[in-house]
Design an enzyme around this catalytic site. Structure first.
Site, PDB file in Angstrom:
ATOM      1  CB  THR A   1      -1.004   0.009   1.169  1.00 23.51           C
ATOM      2  OG1 THR A   1      -2.032   0.961   0.909  1.00 23.51           O
ATOM      3  CG2 THR A   1      -0.346   0.320   2.497  1.00 23.51           C
TER       4      THR A   1
ATOM      5  CB  CYS B   1      -4.172   6.391   5.798  1.00 28.85           C
ATOM      6  SG  CYS B   1      -5.226   7.421   4.769  1.00 28.85           S
TER       7      CYS B   1
ATOM      8  CG  HIS C   1      -4.382   2.618   3.026  1.00 28.27           C
ATOM      9  ND1 HIS C   1      -3.326   2.923   2.195  1.00 28.27           N
ATOM     10  CD2 HIS C   1      -4.829   3.816   3.474  1.00 28.27           C
ATOM     11  CE1 HIS C   1      -3.158   4.239   2.145  1.00 28.27           C
ATOM     12  NE2 HIS C   1      -4.048   4.804   2.909  1.00 28.27           N
TER      13      HIS C   1
END
Lengths: 166, 175, 131
Positions: free
Chosen positions: B25, B31, B48
């Site tokens: 990711t 995040c 995520h």
């Protein structure tokens, strides 16, 4: 200077540092063991009448006490976070015990930061209604937390005089 | 051997037991990426998520639970379990949670995202094995499904393996 | 090999927190006993095998410092590793508890993972010394 005023003066001399310490320690304690965050808030005390509160006294090289108030709607989620449970799984007794332990951790951490070279003992925290202490020599901060509100007051007191020593 | 790269987007989650796969990711600012790996069955997942609490938009959470910590993490754990993963064996690592100015102009969301993950995992009975969180840099996270090893790249820096560390006091946060 | 742990703290919820960490840490915990003060701890220690003691300091009745002192004076009990878990992070206290034989000192607040890591260290050292 009379001893009782000397104590208050000592506290106030350290006020900017002591205020920062309250803020930093509150944030560290709440983030580390309660997984929530605290931000300084403007004081507005109407919620304290119904808050879950604990008082803890300390003695040794410094004598005094700390008062912690946690708003009613926050006490359950705070306790649940600490214990890793859902709020509905908690008893009222556990709510109170977590508030007492939170006051214990906050007080110990604050005193250790303020006076790392001192010799201190903390007495057992007690649940108690909130008290508005006189402002002279008082350190006080209010915080917002996602679950509600938190308030901390700390004051020093002169050591108890031995009997007959007036 | 061909390695298949499974890219996890923002508000996304992928679970696999293909030992030839790599879960990756990108652009983890505020995040949080939650990486879970069962070392016995190799069942692995990478989530995520963007925000801590779904209460702010229950409709969005219904459409995409992976946008929020409180819906995404439990959902990922369910999927892992259905794929043969054992919750008690899971090795869990966290990356991301940087203090960056997001689209709402909010600095604190990174920390809130991180605390949400810690709270949810503690409640779920999971201790974190390692983390690379905080700071002000964006991160990329890559996990090999076969070995369970995980790498983090911070900003434009060199990729480094994230190994076991203690909690926040031992945090690898770009320092 | 399953470890036997004694948690000494006057706060029931702190004992629950520690017990939860023990259960999640991956150690094989055979028996997890609790005591609310030093006296109760000594009674447990005299009646059960204990592999590691986790003790608070400030407790009503016999406090953690007095407990360590008593353990140190006992030829058998002094071999049990003791980790202090306390809100007191003053230098003087830490040094005093180490001098009394504490193998570790954790000042609150700490994360569950930090406690897990400390236990791994102490139990690892204990096992190595007995190998």
């Amino acid at each position: 200077m009379p001893p009782e005023l000397e104590h208050q003066s000592m506290m106030m001399d350290q006020e900017p540092t002591a205020s920062d310490t309250i803020r930093e320690v509150a944030a560290e304690v709440l983030e580390t063991m309660f997984f929530t965050e605290a931000e300084l808030a403007t004081c507005e005390h109407s919620w304290l009448a119904a808050a879950a509160c604990a008082r803890i006294r300390f003695e040794g090289s410094h004598f005094g006490e700390m008062l912690l108030g946690v708003s009613l709607e926050a006490a359950g989620p705070i306790a649940a976070s600490f214990l890793g449970l859902e709020p509905v799984e908690l008893t009222d007794t556990q709510h109170g015990q977590v508030i007492q332990e939170l006051s214990n951790i906050l007080c110990g951490a604050m005193l250790s930061h303020l006076w790392p070279e001192s010799k201190l003992a903390l007495l057992s925290p007690e649940l108690t209604p909130w008290q508005e202490w006189p402002p002279a020599g008082l350190l006080h901060r209010c915080f917002t937390i996602p679950e509600g509100m938190l308030a901390i007051s700390i004051r020093l007191a002169p050591p108890a005089q031995p009997a007959g020593n007036q | 051997m061909a390695v298949s790269s499974l890219v996890v987007g923002i508000s996304d989650c992928k679970v696999t037991r293909d030992a030839e796969s790599v879960l990756v990711t990108y652009a983890l600012g505020s995040c949080i990426a939650v990486a879970m790996h069962d070392p016995v069955t190799k069942v692995s997942g990478l989530l995520h998520y963007m925000l801590p609490e779904s209460a702010i938009d229950a409709k969005k959470a219904e459409l995409n639970p992976f946008m929020f910590a409180d819906t995404g993490i439990p959902r990922m754990m369910d999927v892992l379990k259905n794929a043969g993963g054992d919750g008690k064996r899971m090795v869990v690592r966290l990356t991301g949670g940087a203090q960056v100015l997001d689209s709402q102009g909010v600095f604190q969301i990174g920390k809130r995202n991180y605390l949400a993950a810690r709270r949810i995992l503690w409640k779920a009975g999971i201790l974190v094995a390692a983390e690379a969180v905080g700071g002000e840099v964006s991160r990329t996270t890559r996990m090999e499904v076969g070995s369970g090893r995980l790498w983090v790249r911070e900003g434009g820096g060199v990729e480094r393996e994230l190994v076991r560390s203690s909690g926040p006091k031992g945090r690898n946060n770009g320092e | 090999m399953a470890y036997s742990v004694l948690i000494v703290d006057d706060s029931p919820v702190m004992r629950s927190f520690i017990r939860r960490v023990l259960g999640l840490s991956g150690f094989e915990v055979g028996e997890c006993m609790e005591a609310a003060d030093g006296e109760e701890a000594l009674a447990r220690l005299r009646a059960h095998r204990v592999d590691v003691i986790l003790t608070d300091i400030n407790m009503p009745g016999m406090n953690g410092e007095e407990l360590l002192r008593k353990l140190g004076a006992d030829g058998v009990l002094k071999r049990i590793p003791a980790v202090v878990i306390s809100t007191d992070a003053t230098n003087e206290r830490i040094l005093r508890m180490i001098a009394l034989g504490a193998q570790g000192y954790m000042s609150k607040p700490f994360t569950p993972e930090t406690l897990r890591d400390e236990l791994e260290r102490v139990l690892g050292e204990r096992d190595a010394s007995r190998a």
